[in-house]
Structure formats: C-alpha cells, structure tokens
Design an enzyme around this catalytic site. Structure first.
Site, PDB file in Angstrom:
ATOM      1  CD1 TRP A  74      -3.186   0.957   0.737  1.00  5.93           C
ATOM      2  CD2 TRP A  74      -1.851   2.310   1.916  1.00  5.93           C
ATOM      3  NE1 TRP A  74      -3.878   2.120   0.989  1.00  5.93           N
ATOM      4  CE2 TRP A  74      -3.082   2.967   1.712  1.00  5.93           C
ATOM      5  CE3 TRP A  74      -0.867   2.972   2.634  1.00  5.93           C
ATOM      6  CZ2 TRP A  74      -3.359   4.248   2.198  1.00  5.93           C
ATOM      7  CZ3 TRP A  74      -1.135   4.254   3.122  1.00  5.93           C
ATOM      8  CH2 TRP A  74      -2.367   4.866   2.896  1.00  5.93           C
ATOM      9  CG  ASN A 100       3.720  -2.955   7.207  1.00  4.73           C
ATOM     10  OD1 ASN A 100       3.348  -1.911   6.680  1.00  4.73           O
ATOM     11  ND2 ASN A 100       2.910  -3.775   7.846  1.00  4.73           N
ATOM     12  N   GLY A 101       5.937   0.072   6.995  1.00  5.76           N
ATOM     13  CA  GLY A 101       6.179   1.231   7.863  1.00  5.76           C
ATOM     14  C   GLY A 101       6.731   2.390   7.060  1.00  5.76           C
ATOM     15  CD  GLU A 486     -20.147   0.730  10.190  1.00  2.59           C
ATOM     16  OE1 GLU A 486     -19.367   1.679  10.346  1.00  2.59           O
ATOM     17  OE2 GLU A 486     -19.789  -0.355   9.680  1.00  2.59           O
ATOM     18  CG  HIS A 509     -30.111  22.647  13.822  1.00  8.02           C
ATOM     19  ND1 HIS A 509     -30.708  23.781  14.329  1.00  8.02           N
ATOM     20  CD2 HIS A 509     -30.538  21.617  14.599  1.00  8.02           C
ATOM     21  CE1 HIS A 509     -31.441  23.455  15.384  1.00  8.02           C
ATOM     22  NE2 HIS A 509     -31.360  22.145  15.561  1.00  8.02           N
ATOM     23  CE  LYS A 608     -10.608  -5.939   7.968  1.00  7.87           C
ATOM     24  NZ  LYS A 608     -11.985  -5.455   7.954  1.00  7.87           N
TER      25      LYS A 608
HETATM   26  C1  AGP Z   1     -14.300   0.094   8.224  1.00  9.35           C
HETATM   27  O1  AGP Z   1     -15.098  -0.436   7.262  1.00  9.35           O
HETATM   28  C2  AGP Z   1     -12.985   0.516   7.895  1.00  9.35           C
HETATM   29  N1  AGP Z   1     -12.461   0.137   6.692  1.00  9.35           N
HETATM   30  C3  AGP Z   1     -12.191   1.311   8.881  1.00  9.35           C
HETATM   31  O2  AGP Z   1     -12.942   2.437   9.218  1.00  9.35           O
HETATM   32  C4  AGP Z   1     -11.754   0.571  10.169  1.00  9.35           C
HETATM   33  O3  AGP Z   1     -12.862   0.293  10.971  1.00  9.35           O
HETATM   34  C5  AGP Z   1     -10.723   1.428  10.911  1.00  9.35           C
HETATM   35  O4  AGP Z   1      -9.616   1.636  10.095  1.00  9.35           O
HETATM   36  C6  AGP Z   1     -10.304   0.820  12.227  1.00  9.35           C
HETATM   37  O5  AGP Z   1      -9.663  -0.399  12.059  1.00  9.35           O
HETATM   38  P1  AGP Z   1      -9.387  -1.363  13.275  1.00  9.35           P
HETATM   39  O6  AGP Z   1     -10.712  -1.798  13.798  1.00  9.35           O
HETATM   40  O7  AGP Z   1      -8.591  -2.497  12.703  1.00  9.35           O
HETATM   41  O8  AGP Z   1      -8.631  -0.592  14.296  1.00  9.35           O
END
Ligand code: AGP
Length: 613
Positions: A74, A100-101, A486, A509, A608
């Site tokens: 990524w 990674n980082g 959500e 508002h 993710k």
């Molecule tokens: C949710 O659909 C996300 N893609 C994202 O908001 C996610 O919940 C957020 O990045 C937090 O991730 P985590 O639960 O692994 O900390």
C-alpha cells in the site's frame, strides 16, 4: 499497511509465500513481489497491481528455493509501480528486504547514502534500509548485527524481514513501534513469518508475536529473539484457534458478503464462554477486573477509528444506560492531541479489529503514559492492542478479510453490552431482575440477525433501483445515531458515493437544504423511544420531495405508507437494536457496490489495517 510473508524450510518457498500474500491482499494491493534464494542468488519477481499478476508472473517465470520473502504493498513513498514494489535489494545485491512502515528520516539518510556513492533504484523509503543494512554487513559480515545497527539509525515504526545471499540458512525479522505485527509461525523443521495471522494459519497455529524493539533470527529449525542491544528475550508461544476455512470465500462472491452472513455465528461466538445461562450473569475474565477495580472506575474514554469508533459511540449509550458510568468517545487520531484529562479512576477502552491501527495504538500509549486503566476490545489474537492492555475482550469472530468491516462491527456491540452488564454487576448497581432481562435479551440477538439477513433479496432489489444515485443522507437518533454514521461509511468506502451520516435532529439545522428528489434519505426508524421523532423526520424529507428509505420494524404500516422503500427488521430490544438495524445497511451498501461491478473487498485507496498515522 502492507502485508509481509516469509518462509524457511524444506518446501518450495514460492507457492507458500504467494498464497500467503493472497490472504493478505486486503492489507495493501497496489503492487506485490517476492524474492527467493535460488542457487545462492536472489531471484526477484515484482509486479504493479494485484497478487494475481504476481501469480501469473511466477507461473511464467518460476523461482525455486527453500527460503524467501514476499510483500503486498500500500504505497506511501513512491508510485505503485514495479520499481517501487518490494522486495528491495542493497546495492551489492547481497541483502534483500520487505518492509512495512515509514522511514521518517529517509530523506536525510538517502542523501547521505547518495553522497557515499549509493545508487537508488526506487523512490521508496524502504530502499534506504536495504542499503544501510548492506553497508553494515560489509563491516560485520553478520546479518543479524547489520540489521540491528541499521534499525538504530531509522526513525519511525517498522516491521521487516531481511534475507541475504551470504547467510542462506536464516531470516532476520524485526519490529519497531506500531507499523503492524510480525508473527513467527513455528512448523516442524520449517518456520513461517507474516505480518498477519491469516497468511500462515493454514500451516501452523503456534505463533510468536514480536514486540516493538525485538529482532528475531529465524532458521528452519527454530528461532531466537533479542532486543536491539542483543539481550535475549523469552517469548511466549500463542496457540491461535482460527480455522483456515474462515479465510476462504466459500460459496460467496465476496468476503464482505460472506462476513455479513457470518454474523449469526460470530455473534454467538462472541458470547461463547461469557454468558452464564443459569444465573443470567456475564463473565469477562480477560478484562482482569474485580469488584474493587470496577468500583474505582469513574469515567471511561472509548477510543477507536472508523467503524470501530462508531461501535464505541453505541457503547457510550450501553455503558451509560446499564452501568451508569460516564463515557466519552473520541476518535483515536484526535485523542492524544487533545491532552485528555485522565484522573485516578479513568479507564480508556480501545476498540480495534486489527489491534494494529497506528492511531489507536498511539492513543493507548498516551492513556497508559497518563496512568489510565487500559482496556481493549480486539479481534486479531496476539495483536498489540490486546497485548498492551491491562485487560481485554477478544471479539472471537475469526479473521475479517473484507476491507469494509461488518462482523467486527457487530461483535463489539455485543461485547460492549456484556461489558456494561458485567461492570454494573461488579459495582453492585444492577438489580437481579434487570440483569436477567438484559441477559435474556442478549440471547435473542443471533436469531434476530438471522431474520434480518433473510431479507437480502428485497434489499438487493432496492439496491438495483438506487445504484445510480449520486449519494445519500443517513439519519438516526439515540442509540441508532451511530448506525447512520456506519451505514454511510459502508456505502462510501465500497461504492465511492458520497454519503453522510447525521443525527436526525440536526437535519433542520442545515442538511435539510440538501434534500430534493435526487437525494435518497436513509432513515433508521425502528420502534424505540425516538420513533415518533423519526416519523416527523420522514415527513419533513417527503415534504421536500426526498426519497425515503426506512429501516423499520416488521409490520409497521405507518412507515410502509410513508416511505418509498422499507428495509424490514424484526422487533428487537432497543439497546440491542443497532446490531440488527445495521444489517440491511451493510447489505444495501454491499449490493450497490457489487452491482456496479466494483472491487468490494479491496476498495480503492484503502487497506484493512491502517498502520500509518
Ligand atoms: C471500516 O469499514 C474501515 N475500513 C475502517 O474504518 C476501520 O474500521 C478502521 O480503520 C479501524 O480499524 P481497526 O478496527 O482495525 O482498528
């Protein structure tokens, strides 16, 4: 936010690594690569794009060897092209690395290396680490000490694996800070490495998770772990109970759809071992609380990101209503910048699916530094957020692969509900009758979710009608206000349509100005304390020619007549209604994106676990 896999043993490393990368593609999917030691030479295959391109490449141009490293990227530094894809090699071609980082001081390091005559082949920050290690290697002729020395120079958070032509019997892995995990998988005469468990769970469930500041030397027969100064560290082997089948799509078209449907089981699993059905009590042993500690809690901060933060907002209602403890919710990326007031008696509860989200971990560190009681609700077993907390609740839902979180949203809702009952019980503030009622209600949830899921065909048909809409407004109130957030987040992240969640009462508002015949308004209007207010919300939207899509309780004729479309859900105890009400919104977003032919499981620009701040 990238994924790392490595292998050393007797097997052909390439298929093990490539199939592991496939399982980690959700971590990053703009380019990928693999390096294998083949007859003493580093063989590299890299592609811009997804793992399937890498699979094709290694089919056409195979690599063969028993030790190798791989990466799915990524991009942070440098475009997602082949040149910038990992692995990266040192200038003399003796060192190869996946990482990674972010190397925060990479510009100054790069300049120094260029001044010393190093030629860079990519725009990445990672390449600086490869050259640094190689430089130290020519001095020490020892890969482990070379990695150690390089790590002392780089700033930032990192997870990495290094391989060398000169030491074909070992891999060196390290973790610095919170750039994502590094897990060592113990096999029989072989060892696996991965940034996340799903990559290797099909081979071994015996894992060691590196902590920040630890460096591991891995051979096919074992491993040793040291700190950055070379002092040996005793590590704990964790047995991970995940079922490898759960990282396959099965009969579903996408992981997201599978995970939505898994919620009947995952919600039962998250309760498993925690509900005493005879006494109607909740036991959350891993929270490490006793009566005294529970009574000492005066305030709870909930901190998390994205979907997990919305679960936290529901948690505020649950804990305040059931346990009567004040709760403040703050997104983790803001938590430590607001200098949170943490006094004796403040608990900080972090919620995270991955347990590796950099912002959430940074918030936890801030809380720990200020002396808070640190609690977490986490899915990924052995992750940092689980390990650094004083007590935790494991979601117990198995791996979540779809980037859009679904089952890892509903499980913490039940965990928070259980936690509220548990806290109130320990503090002695819950009557037996109320506790029995609350626990009885809890047990109905998986069945109610199953009923809500049965409406999928109807929701799919509504999605077909609305798939060309430009955007949508989502409205909710009370405990269902976060469900509006959500629902909107699910739609925007996978369908790329603008969607906004709003507290329904705030419509007048400002946002009501947006409502016209082209803006669908999704309204959560199930029968609860705010029902009548939501009805007037629907009237207001209809009066402005808005298209109303209502989440409503089965049999509600009033809503049937008022709304343009209805997502029917079964009647649910109001504190638990968010768990059921979110189901149609997950399915609606899913079917819109699927019908538009979009990449549901790996939406653009996302990953993710977000391990950069
Ligand atoms: C949710 O659909 C996300 N893609 C994202 O908001 C996610 O919940 C957020 O990045 C937090 O991730 P985590 O639960 O692994 O900390």
């Amino acid at each position: 936010m990238c994924g790392i896999v490595a292998y050393i043993g007797e097997k052909d490393a390439t298929p093990v690594i490539v199939s592991g990368l496939r399982k980690l593609e959700y971590r990053g999917y703009d380019s990928a690569g693999i390096a294998v030691l083949q007859n003493g030479k580093i063989e590299i295959r890299r592609v811009a794009g997804k793992i399937e391109k890498l699979e094709k490449l290694v089919d056409e141009n195979p690599t063969k060897g028993n030790i190798g490293i791989g990466h799915t990227r990524w991009a942070t530094h440098g475009a997602p092209n082949e040149q910038n894809a990992h692995p990266h090699v040192g200038m003399a071609g003796r060192i190869v690395i996946v990482h990674n980082g972010i190397v925060e001081n990479y510009l100054s390091l790069r300049e120094e290396l260029i001044a010393e005559g190093v030629e860079f082949k990519s725009e990445t920050d990672t390449e600086t680490i490869a050259h640094l290690i190689e430089g130290f290697y020519s001095e020490s002729q020892d890969l482990y000490t070379a990695v150690q020395s390089a790590l002392k120079l780089i700033k930032g958070a990192h997870g990495l694996v290094v391989m060398s032509t000169e030491e074909p019997d070992r891999l060196i892995a390290a973790r610095l800070g919170n750039a994502g995990g590094v897990a060592l998988g113990i096999g029989d005469g072989e060892m696996y490495l991965a940034s996340d468990v799903p990559a290797i769970v099909e081979y071994t469930r015996r894992l060691i998770f590196l902590e920040s500041g630890q460096v591991a030397i891995i051979t096919k027969d074992g491993y040793s772990v040291n700190d950055l100064d070379g002092n040996p560290i005793q590590t704990e082997v964790v047995n991970v109970p995940w079922d490898p089948i759960s990282v396959e799509k099965g009969r579903y078209r996408h992981f997201m759809q599978k995970e939505i449907h898994e919620q009947v089981r995952s919600l039962s699993d998250t309760m498993s071992g925690r509900v005493d059905f005879e006494e109607h009590r909740i036991h959350l042993k891993t929270l490490n609380l006793d009566e005294e500690k529970a009574k000492s809690i005066k305030k709870i901060f909930i901190t998390a990101c994205g979907t997990a933060a919305y679960a936290g907002m529901v948690g505020k209602y649950l804990i305040e209503n059931i346990a009567r403890i004040p709760v403040e919710v703050m997104v983790a990326s803001e938590f430590r910048y607001c200098d949170p007031i943490i006094e004796p008696g403040t608990a900080v509860l972090a919620i995270s699916q991955s347990g590796e989200t950099a912002d959430t971990l940074a918030a936890m560190e801030e809380a720990r530094g200020k002396g808070a009681l640190l609690l977490s609700i986490v899915n990924a077993i052995g992750s940092q957020a689980m390990r650094i907390a004083n007590g935790f609740i494991s979601m117990q839902v198995g791996p979540e692969i779809g980037v859009a979180s679904t089952k890892a949203f509903t499980a913490p809702l039940l965990d928070l509900y259980m936690m509220a009952i548990y806290l109130a019980d320990l503090r002695g503030t819950l009557s037996v009758e109320k506790r029995i009622d609350l626990v009885k209600d809890l047990l109905t949830v998986p069945g109610l979710v199953e009923k809500a899921l049965k409406k999928e065909d109807a929701i799919k048909a509504i999605a077909a009608k609305y798939k060309s809409m430009k955007g949508a407004l989502y409205l909710g109130r009370g405990v269902n206000m976060p469900i509006a957030y959500e629902g909107a987040l699910k739609l925007k992240e996978i369908s790329y349509k603008h969607a906004e969640g709003y507290p329904a009462g705030e419509m007048k508002h400002g946002p009501i100005a947006l409502v016209d015949k082209d803006l669908p308004v999704v309204v959560i209007a199930t029968r609860d304390a705010w029902y009548e207010k939501m009805i007037s919300q629907i009237e207001q939207a209809k009066a402005r020619n808005g298209h109303v899509l209502a989440v409503a309780t089965e049999g509600d004729e009033l809503i049937q007549n008022l709304a343009d479309e209805v997502f029917w859900v079964p009647e649910t105890p109001w504190l638990l209604s968010p768990v059921v009400n979110v189901i149609p919104l997950q399915l609606f977003a899913y079917h819109i994106a699927a019908q538009l032919g979009l990449d549901v499981d790996q939406p653009r620009n996302l990953a993710k676990s977000v391990t950069v701040e």
